[in-house]
Design an enzyme around this catalytic site. Structure first.
Site, short mmCIF file in Angstrom:
data_model
loop_
_atom_site.label_atom_id
_atom_site.label_comp_id
_atom_site.label_asym_id
_atom_site.label_seq_id
_atom_site.Cartn_x
_atom_site.Cartn_y
_atom_site.Cartn_z
N THR A 79 -28.07 -15.70 -3.25
CA THR A 79 -29.03 -16.80 -3.33
C THR A 79 -28.66 -17.69 -2.15
O THR A 79 -27.49 -17.78 -1.77
CB THR A 79 -28.91 -17.59 -4.65
OG1 THR A 79 -27.59 -18.14 -4.73
CG2 THR A 79 -29.15 -16.70 -5.87
N HIS A 80 -29.68 -18.29 -1.54
CA HIS A 80 -29.46 -19.07 -0.31
C HIS A 80 -28.82 -18.22 0.79
O HIS A 80 -28.17 -18.75 1.68
CB HIS A 80 -28.58 -20.30 -0.56
CG HIS A 80 -28.95 -21.07 -1.79
ND1 HIS A 80 -29.85 -22.11 -1.78
CD2 HIS A 80 -28.57 -20.92 -3.09
CE1 HIS A 80 -29.99 -22.58 -3.01
NE2 HIS A 80 -29.23 -21.86 -3.83
N SER A 86 -31.82 -0.22 23.72
CA SER A 86 -32.04 -1.28 24.70
C SER A 86 -32.00 -0.66 26.09
O SER A 86 -31.25 0.28 26.34
CB SER A 86 -30.94 -2.33 24.56
OG SER A 86 -30.81 -3.04 25.77
N LYS A 121 -26.92 -0.48 21.79
CA LYS A 121 -27.81 -1.11 20.83
C LYS A 121 -28.78 -0.17 20.15
O LYS A 121 -29.21 0.83 20.69
CB LYS A 121 -28.60 -2.25 21.51
CG LYS A 121 -27.69 -3.42 21.79
CD LYS A 121 -28.46 -4.68 22.00
CE LYS A 121 -29.02 -5.20 20.70
NZ LYS A 121 -29.70 -6.48 20.92
N ASN A 153 -32.07 -1.18 17.99
CA ASN A 153 -32.85 -2.33 17.54
C ASN A 153 -33.85 -1.94 16.44
O ASN A 153 -34.53 -0.92 16.56
CB ASN A 153 -33.60 -2.95 18.72
CG ASN A 153 -32.64 -3.50 19.76
OD1 ASN A 153 -31.59 -4.02 19.41
ND2 ASN A 153 -33.02 -3.36 21.03
N GLU A 172 -38.91 -5.36 12.55
CA GLU A 172 -39.33 -6.65 13.12
C GLU A 172 -40.84 -6.76 13.19
O GLU A 172 -41.42 -7.82 12.93
CB GLU A 172 -38.72 -6.82 14.52
CG GLU A 172 -37.21 -6.96 14.49
CD GLU A 172 -36.62 -6.86 15.88
OE1 GLU A 172 -36.30 -7.91 16.45
OE2 GLU A 172 -36.48 -5.74 16.41
N TYR A 217 -77.98 -15.35 3.88
CA TYR A 217 -77.27 -14.79 5.02
C TYR A 217 -77.38 -15.69 6.25
O TYR A 217 -78.43 -16.28 6.50
CB TYR A 217 -77.85 -13.41 5.36
CG TYR A 217 -77.24 -12.78 6.61
CD1 TYR A 217 -76.07 -12.05 6.53
CD2 TYR A 217 -77.83 -12.97 7.87
CE1 TYR A 217 -75.49 -11.50 7.67
CE2 TYR A 217 -77.26 -12.42 9.00
CZ TYR A 217 -76.10 -11.68 8.90
OH TYR A 217 -75.54 -11.14 10.02
N GLN A 268 -71.41 -12.18 10.55
CA GLN A 268 -71.06 -11.02 11.37
C GLN A 268 -69.62 -11.13 11.86
O GLN A 268 -68.99 -10.14 12.22
CB GLN A 268 -72.02 -10.94 12.55
CG GLN A 268 -71.79 -9.78 13.48
CD GLN A 268 -72.94 -9.59 14.45
OE1 GLN A 268 -73.98 -9.09 14.07
NE2 GLN A 268 -72.76 -10.01 15.69
N LYS A 303 -66.03 -9.10 10.36
CA LYS A 303 -65.51 -7.73 10.47
C LYS A 303 -64.27 -7.57 11.32
O LYS A 303 -63.31 -6.93 10.89
CB LYS A 303 -66.62 -6.81 10.98
CG LYS A 303 -67.70 -6.62 9.95
CD LYS A 303 -68.83 -5.75 10.44
CE LYS A 303 -70.09 -6.07 9.65
NZ LYS A 303 -70.59 -7.46 9.87
N1 ARG Z 1 -74.77 -7.02 12.41
C1 ARG Z 1 -75.13 -7.89 11.33
C2 ARG Z 1 -73.86 -8.32 10.58
O1 ARG Z 1 -72.86 -7.74 10.81
C3 ARG Z 1 -76.04 -7.18 10.39
C4 ARG Z 1 -76.96 -8.05 9.65
C5 ARG Z 1 -77.94 -8.66 10.57
N2 ARG Z 1 -78.95 -9.36 9.89
C6 ARG Z 1 -79.80 -10.14 10.51
N3 ARG Z 1 -80.71 -10.71 9.82
N4 ARG Z 1 -79.76 -10.30 11.81
O2 ARG Z 1 -73.87 -9.24 9.80
#
Ligand code: ARG
Length: 460
Positions: A156-157, A278, A284, A286, A291, A318, A323, A326
């Site tokens: 601990t610690h 190294s 060494k 590593n 890491e 929406y 967009q 992603k």
């Molecule tokens: N490429 C767009 C996205 O990833 C798809 C949806 C686009 N919709 C629109 N009404 N322009 O969100």
């Protein structure tokens, strides 16, 4: 150039900057398989409902198969002018099958399409991560079984506290990963609803069957509110959140591996496969993989924060802001997967150094609690007082320059005259670990039993 797919209303095409900021094809092309699966389910449903003809649906299905084959073969040219994966696939479909391709988008919008594609992708990701985490748990449980009785210092610690076993330490991570898997499973349960058919935001006037596409795509049911459906990215957020916590767990294990493999600790030896030399210091080795695993929460937690920030304050339904969901998510999932794989490899290859760990476990008066417990049990001294007596004995040992088990009986009795030689039995690290038989404690018997239980669960 005016966009071919929605360009009817526009006089001149978006300029280069607009194209660059608007296009998502550079990253959403990895959704192609999900996009095509969704389109096939949609087309089959449209035909079943009499919204498009059966021959058109058959043509669409065949065409989509070919598009998929082309993409998989690397023979597909993605075009940035076509913005995203949805329009790229549909445009190629049109080249392949002609006007029937134009019927595919009936009763659908890219808004529900992208919600579907990404959901399918995240669901696949959750399933893959779950399998990987299970393999890591297995590697840890196997190490635990092999080292159920290997004594090491518990900290601990980061100060030596009490002896534990290496197996117990491994199983601590098995428990953490079990919670991670349960969080992912929980997210999966909630995300497994079909967004297709929400259309742009309001649903559609066509007599679609959302239950049919739900079944075809492995969803439990359709979502219940079209506005929520196209506006929702909770399924990504929840998965990222589970990943953030999981990456934090792996980071802690990675840090321990870094510490354990130093020449000061020498608790474990890492394999060549997960270390580097190294360029200047030949001696060494590593722990680079550890890491990097330690560092991964930086980007994974970053992705969670990034998407929470994008989503906060967005009005329904929406908006193109979404967009931006992603790239960070893809990066986080890729790195989560890589971190689990690297950790699994390191755990499998790692060779614990029993002698060093035992030596370290015995240092730092790690059995002082056992001495106090002995005073309570044998001499019926209240624990608080026993703690005090033990403190004096530790001070005495420190002054003498020896460990507790080496403190002569006369010295012990100078502090508490009722102490007998019997006390030495509880002062070894093995006895200490073996005595921790309470439920969830570190005794080798407990650990062996737990390891076995896990192995059965994980292999079953
Ligand atoms: N490429 C767009 C996205 O990833 C798809 C949806 C686009 N919709 C629109 N009404 N322009 O969100």
């Amino acid at each position: 150039m005016t966009n071919k797919m929605w360009g009817g209303r526009f006089q001149s095409g978006p300029d280069a900057i607009m194209e660059e900021i608007n296009a998502s094809i550079g990253f959403d092309k990895r959704l192609f398989a999900q996009d095509i699966a969704g389109s096939k389910a949609h087309a089959a449903m449209l035909a079943k409902q009499g919204i498009i003809s059966k021959p058109d649906a058959a043509l669409i299905r065949k065409g989509l198969d070919q598009v998929q084959a082309e993409i998989e073969a690397g023979a597909f040219t993605f075009s940035r002018a076509l913005e995203d994966v949805h329009l790229n696939v549909e445009s190629r479909l049109k080249e392949l099958i002609g006007p029937a391709a134009g019927r595919l988008h009936t009763a659908r919008s890219r808004n529900d399409q992208v919600a579907l594609d990404f959901r399918l992708y995240v669901r696949d990701t959750v399933d893959r991560l779950d399998q990987q985490l299970k393999a890591l748990q297995l590697a840890l449980a196997e190490k635990a079984e092999a080292h159920a009785a290997t004594v090491m210092p518990g900290f601990t610690h980061l100060q030596v506290a009490q002896p534990v076993t290496f197996g117990h330490h491994m199983l601590a991570y098995v428990e953490m990963l079990a919670r991670d898997r349960s969080r992912l499973a929980d997210a999966r349960r909630r995300m497994n609803e079909n967004p297709l058919g929400a259309a742009a935001l309001a649903g559609t006037s066509f007599p679609i069957d959302r239950h049919m596409t739900a079944a075809a795509l492995g969803f439990d049911r359709p979502t219940r509110n079209s506005l929520d459906t196209v506006a929702d990215r909770d399924f990504v957020l929840e998965t990222l959140s589970a990943c953030a916590i999981c990456s934090m767990h792996l980071s802690r294990l990675a840090e321990e591996i870094v510490i354990w493999s130093t020449s000061q600790f020498r608790f474990v030896k890492l394999s060549d496969r997960f270390t580097t030399g190294s360029s200047i210091m030949p001696q060494k080795r590593n722990p680079d993989a550890a890491e990097l695993v330690r560092a991964k929460p930086g980007r994974i937690i970053g992705a969670l924060l990034s998407l929470l920030t994008v989503m906060k304050g967005l009005p329904l339904a929406y908006s193109k802001d979404m967009q931006e969901d992603k790239e960070p998510a893809f990066d986080a999932f890729d790195n989560m997967s890589l971190a689990i794989a690297a950790t699994t490899g390191m755990v499998r290859d790692m060779v614990p150094n029993k002698d060093e760990m035992r030596k370290a476990a015995a240092a730092g008066f790690s059995t002082a609690t056992d001495l106090a417990d002995w005073l309570v049990r044998t001499l019926k001294i209240p624990f608080r007082e026993a703690h005090h007596v033990t403190g004096s004995l530790v001070a005495l040992a420190e002054k003498t320059g020896c460990d507790l088990p080496e403190l002569p009986i006369a010295a012990m009795q100078s502090v508490e005259k009722r102490i007998t030689r019997d006390v030495y039995k509880v002062l070894t690290v093995e006895a200490s670990a073996a005595s921790r038989t309470s439920f969830g404690g570190t005794s080798p018997r407990n650990v062996a039993r737990e390891a076995k239980r896990w192995l059965k669960l994980l292999k079953g």
